[in-house]
Design an enzyme around this catalytic site. Structure first.
Site, PDB file in Angstrom:
ATOM      1  N   CYS A 170     -44.045 -41.265  18.785  1.00 24.00           N
ATOM      2  CA  CYS A 170     -44.196 -42.718  18.891  1.00 24.00           C
ATOM      3  C   CYS A 170     -45.356 -42.992  19.851  1.00 24.00           C
ATOM      4  CB  CYS A 170     -42.878 -43.298  19.405  1.00 24.00           C
ATOM      5  SG  CYS A 170     -42.779 -45.076  19.366  1.00 24.00           S
TER       6      CYS A 170
ATOM      7  N   CYS B 138     -57.353 -34.028  27.844  1.00 28.92           N
ATOM      8  CA  CYS B 138     -57.714 -34.895  28.973  1.00 28.92           C
ATOM      9  C   CYS B 138     -56.505 -35.499  29.695  1.00 28.92           C
ATOM     10  CB  CYS B 138     -58.644 -36.008  28.504  1.00 28.92           C
ATOM     11  SG  CYS B 138     -57.848 -37.229  27.434  1.00 28.92           S
TER      12      CYS B 138
ATOM     13  N   CYS C 127     -52.444 -35.989  25.701  1.00 27.15           N
ATOM     14  CA  CYS C 127     -53.542 -35.232  25.095  1.00 27.15           C
ATOM     15  C   CYS C 127     -53.749 -33.965  25.919  1.00 27.15           C
ATOM     16  CB  CYS C 127     -54.808 -36.089  25.091  1.00 27.15           C
ATOM     17  SG  CYS C 127     -56.281 -35.205  24.531  1.00 27.15           S
TER      18      CYS C 127
ATOM     19  N   CYS D 213     -57.879 -39.087  20.222  1.00 28.11           N
ATOM     20  CA  CYS D 213     -57.667 -39.594  21.571  1.00 28.11           C
ATOM     21  C   CYS D 213     -58.793 -40.560  21.926  1.00 28.11           C
ATOM     22  CB  CYS D 213     -57.637 -38.426  22.556  1.00 28.11           C
ATOM     23  SG  CYS D 213     -57.462 -38.938  24.279  1.00 28.11           S
TER      24      CYS D 213
END
Length: 139
Positions: free
Chosen positions: A122, A102, A99, A49
């Protein structure tokens, strides 16, 4: 995964991220197809991330979906991503992936991927950073 969510103010995210990274991850934007730095990347490693560094997808699960965005058939761990219903295009409901650490918008998951999962995660390149094999550190 029993860690606390990472939360920052909009000002803090804007200071940390490029304008495109901010638009994609914090405002649920989408980069144009075939424009992201990872859509055709063949390097081995782990995609993390861009906002918090959480490991998300391994290059071993990356494949060419032909869509113009980096696509994967499985996350590093199901605990590292969360799904949410996305009705932003009213005639085309989708499943958003974020994510879990976060809440950064990563992209969408579809049920038209390859075996063994049948999933196509995707993603937007702007939501990711690749840590190449051999460059991993003990974080």
């Amino acid at each position: 995964m029993d860690t606390e969510k990472i939360t920052k103010s909009e000002k803090e995210w804007k200071e940390q991220l490029s304008p495109e990274e901010y638009k994609v991850t914090r405002k649920k934007g989408t980069e144009p197809a075939f424009s992201g730095k990872y859509h055709d990347c063949k390097e081995e490693g782990t995609y993390h991330c861009i906002c918090c560094g959480s490991p998300l997808f391994a290059s071993q699960t990356k494949y060419d979906s032909g869509t113009g965005w980096p696509s994967f058939w499985d996350p590093v761990s199901p605990d590292n991503v969360e799904t949410k219903a996305d009705f932003s295009i009213f005639f085309m409901p989708r499943t958003e992936i974020v994510c879990s650490q976060c809440d950064a918008h990563l992209g969408h998951v579809f049920n038209d991927g390859p075996k063994p999962t049948g999933k196509r995660y995707c993603l937007n390149s702007a939501a990711l950073t690749l840590i190449k094999s051999g460059e991993e550190t003990d974080v």
